[in-house]
Scaffold this active site. Structure first.
Site, PDB file in Angstrom:
ATOM      1  N   ARG A   1       0.851  -1.190   0.000  1.00 25.91           N
ATOM      2  CA  ARG A   1       0.000   0.000   0.000  1.00 25.91           C
ATOM      3  C   ARG A   1       0.881   1.232   0.000  1.00 25.91           C
ATOM      4  NH1 ARG A   1      -2.987   3.751   0.843  1.00 25.91           N
ATOM      5  NH2 ARG A   1      -4.980   4.143   1.739  1.00 25.91           N
TER       6      ARG A   1
ATOM      7  N   GLU B   1     -11.985   5.640  -3.988  1.00 26.30           N
ATOM      8  CA  GLU B   1     -12.351   4.234  -3.864  1.00 26.30           C
ATOM      9  C   GLU B   1     -13.140   3.739  -5.075  1.00 26.30           C
ATOM     10  OE1 GLU B   1     -11.568   2.151  -1.261  1.00 26.30           O
ATOM     11  OE2 GLU B   1     -10.320   3.776  -0.460  1.00 26.30           O
TER      12      GLU B   1
ATOM     13  N   ARG C   1      -0.879  -5.922   4.749  1.00 23.44           N
ATOM     14  CA  ARG C   1      -0.253  -5.247   3.618  1.00 23.44           C
ATOM     15  C   ARG C   1       1.000  -4.526   4.116  1.00 23.44           C
ATOM     16  NH1 ARG C   1      -5.497  -1.921   1.655  1.00 23.44           N
ATOM     17  NH2 ARG C   1      -5.032  -1.025   3.693  1.00 23.44           N
TER      18      ARG C   1
END
Length: 296
Positions: free
Chosen positions: A153, A161, A201
């Site tokens: 990320r 989004e 992540r």
């Protein structure tokens, strides 16, 4: 009567036999082990082996999944690899290629980055667009866990989004994703890793080289008006670039580029809002509040 020279040959044979036997009796194991002829090759072999292992572990050992990223890597180590897929506009999948082309990646037959999904499964590092190799996949944490890939990320930025779990897509979400794909997909990037987030992540600051210049992916996204500063109450990571990131966002707002652009007359006639755009953080907070109300 002996033949001429025969006595000398027998004497030599006797001396050879006595020398070998005498050496076994005369030299103790301690003397043999401390003999320079033994010590020097032993030390040289040991030092060479330890150095080779150290170099391999530091520079050439591949990190196949997020579970192989050790805590001491954070804020100290960069991961170099190839982006295999891009998920949302602020995360991607990375295939770690330590040493790059110098170590044979891309030209040695046994060091080729897989191109098929089954070859990449369990072998890429997932990073929400913070660094590393990109892989076009869903941003779903469950898929990340199931595929055991390095999911990366991007640190310090939050992109609009896409439509997920029945939620609507934000304006400029598709444009931001396509922009990121064009910048890093199938390219080699270096991700400077900061931490592991709650979705397994790797949060990282990612750099990609275009010609002779190295570009900060998160910073370039802010300049293009396709992301905002990451404004969560906790977990924001900027490294030493927070001031630079905030200045880039303010400049994009002032220049009205990307998501900060004002709607055209035709867009206004079509019903486009003239209000300030909803940030990704506001979007998430709104849906979280709505989900909470549904449960009560």
């Amino acid at each position: 009567m002996r033949w001429f020279g025969s006595g000398d040959d027998e004497k030599k044979k006797k001396q050879v036999g006595e020398t070998w036997a005498d050496s076994l009796r005369a030299d103790s194991w301690g003397q043999s082990l401390t003999n320079p002829r033994t010590l020097i090759p032993t030390f040289a072999f040991t030092i060479t082996t330890v150095t080779a292992l150290r170099l391999y572990k530091t520079f050439l050992r591949r990190i196949p999944t997020v579970n192989h990223v050790k805590p001491h890597y954070f804020r100290r180590k960069g991961i170099f690899g190839k982006v295999t897929t891009v998920g949302d506009a602020d995360n991607f999948r990375l295939y770690h290629t330590p040493g790059g082309r110098i170590a044979g990646w891309g030209w040695l037959p046994w060091k080729m980055v897989p191109t098929k999904r089954e070859g990449l499964s369990n072998q890429t590092v997932g990073l929400p667009c913070h660094l590393g190799l990109l892989s076009i996949v869903s941003d779903s944490p469950s898929l990340v866990a199931n595929n055991f890939q390095l999911h990366i990320r991007l640190a310090g930025v939050d992109a609009p989004e896409l439509a997920h779990w029945g939620r609507e897509e934000q304006p400029y979400a598709k444009e931001a994703q396509e922009w990121l794909i064009n910048l890093i997909h199938n390219r080699r990037v270096r991700a400077y890793i900061y931490r592991r987030d709650q979705y397994d992540r790797i949060v990282a600051q990612v750099y990609v080289r275009r010609w002779l210049f190295r570009k900060d992916v998160g910073l370039e996204m802010l300049k293009a008006g396709l992301a905002t500063i990451y404004e969560a109450k906790s977990g924001a990571e900027f490294g030493t670039s927070e001031a630079k990131y905030r200045a880039a966002e303010e400049k994009a707002k002032a220049q009205k580029v990307g998501m900060w652009a004002k709607p055209t007359l035709l867009q206004k006639l079509g019903g486009a809002s003239t209000k300030a755009p909803e940030s990704p953080r506001e979007y998430k907070a709104r849906h979280a509040a709505a989900d909470k109300l549904k449960k009560t």
